[in-house]
Design an enzyme around this catalytic site. Sequence first.
Site, PDB file in Angstrom:
ATOM      1  N   ASP A  61       0.862  -0.992  -0.707  1.00 32.41           N
ATOM      2  CA  ASP A  61      -0.234   0.344  -0.276  1.00 32.41           C
ATOM      3  C   ASP A  61       0.513   1.545   0.082  1.00 32.41           C
ATOM      4  O   ASP A  61       0.401   1.860  -0.560  1.00 32.41           O
ATOM      5  CB  ASP A  61      -0.709  -0.456   1.028  1.00 32.41           C
ATOM      6  CG  ASP A  61      -2.085   1.198   1.367  1.00 32.41           C
ATOM      7  OD1 ASP A  61      -2.260   0.889   0.338  1.00 32.41           O
ATOM      8  OD2 ASP A  61      -1.607   1.985   1.913  1.00 32.41           O
ATOM      9  N   LYS A 115       1.110   4.046  -2.571  1.00 30.76           N
ATOM     10  CA  LYS A 115       1.398   5.525  -2.815  1.00 30.76           C
ATOM     11  C   LYS A 115       2.388   6.197  -3.004  1.00 30.76           C
ATOM     12  O   LYS A 115       2.188   7.216  -3.913  1.00 30.76           O
ATOM     13  CB  LYS A 115       1.004   5.839  -1.444  1.00 30.76           C
ATOM     14  CG  LYS A 115      -0.551   5.491  -0.751  1.00 30.76           C
ATOM     15  CD  LYS A 115      -0.465   5.278   0.336  1.00 30.76           C
ATOM     16  CE  LYS A 115      -1.802   5.322   1.045  1.00 30.76           C
ATOM     17  NZ  LYS A 115      -2.043   5.127   2.215  1.00 30.76           N
TER      18      LYS A 115
END
Length: 357
Positions: A217, A221
């Site tokens: 994750d 980003k």
Amino acid sequence: MKKVNIILFGIGNVGSTLINQLLSAKEQWEKNSGISVSIPVIANSTKALFNAEGISKNWQKDFEKSAENYNLEDILDFTKANDLEHLIAIDATASKEFVEIYIRLIQNGFNLVAANKVANTLSSDFYKEIRKELDYHGKHFFYETNVGAGLPIVQTIQGLYQSGEKVTKIRGVFSGSLSFIFNTFSENKENFSDVLEKAGKLGYTEPDAREDLSGNDVGRKLLILARELELNKEFQEVKIQSLIPEKLNGKTSAEEFQKRIGELDEIFTKHKTEQEQGNVLRYIGEIEVASASLEAKLISEPKNTALGQIKGADNIFEIYTESYGDQPLVIQGAGAGAAVTARGIAGDVLKLSQRLN
Ligand SMILES: NC(=O)c1ccc[n+]([C@@H]2O[C@H](COP(=O)([O-])OP(=O)(O)OC[C@H]3O[C@@H](n4cnc5c(N)ncnc54)[C@H](OP(=O)(O)O)[C@@H]3O)[C@@H](O)[C@H]2O)c1
């Protein structure tokens, strides 16, 4: 008064909070911005509720009673048959498949707002194709909540870059769950596995905590921010340190992993005790623009620095640029949660609406 029509896909935590925020803010938007928001369609993965006049505060009951099975064609036909203008499709799903319809939505007159990160983290070919279609059809795509939830990260990076400022480095804690885990573990005399369980109970981690511990994750980003700086990168090029020991990786079932999380304790206690005195553990993301390197990793950081002092599940972003020199621009705050994420989406809707003629 400009009337904007929202077609909302995803009515889970974020989507349902967003509906309530938009309905509550309706009068304020009309008075202050001259924008009247209507939500004629809301949908989950199988059913949609249609109301050309816009849903009301009783939308949950109405959805239970009147939502019907649908496909994309039904939504396109409905918006055409009712002459709905200024269309904004909101992707509040976490679906990998849903993004496949982005191009068709754009071609059919929709602007897009996404909380879902998938579209911006697929291949750079797809990333460019979306932007080509948006340009061709004169449509807009906002996705502030892809990084830092409601924190103004994407717009700040875009603003700096587009104004000609040279961004040299971005460094920070990009994950609410990993923030909570390492802030708590560094501060308390608790086993790592106990902290991990606590994070699960508080709803910070995914049902299978390996999704968080994989670092993917954070990697996604990093990719989204790097692409804002026109670094032509793919997800596979992001260097990601996984915190899952090999013996507990994907080959182990989620249940078995959960039973064996005690095996993580020795590893993380070692990381903690081997640090210099006064340091804390942080899982960070870092973009070095000159070398175009993107990295997610566990580091030991002095407690008295900006990164070292964060608490709870906060995110922090240090943005280094030529003008800011050695003192980065710092943005810190809650980087997860339905209320702040929905507010970030609402902000995108308002900004996008102001651009529609
Ligand atoms: N929560 C946060 O702090 C946060 C922060 C930033 C970004 N986000 C992002 O926000 C998004 C939504 O998160 P959430 O917590 O609200 O998820 P959630 O509670 O799991 O809700 C997901 C919703 O999407 C629907 N959905 C799934 N596939 C769909 C499809 N193909 N078409 C239409 N609807 C579909 C689901 O419907 P069914 O019930 O029928 O499956 C459900 O209503 C995610 O992408 C997440 O990464 C969340």
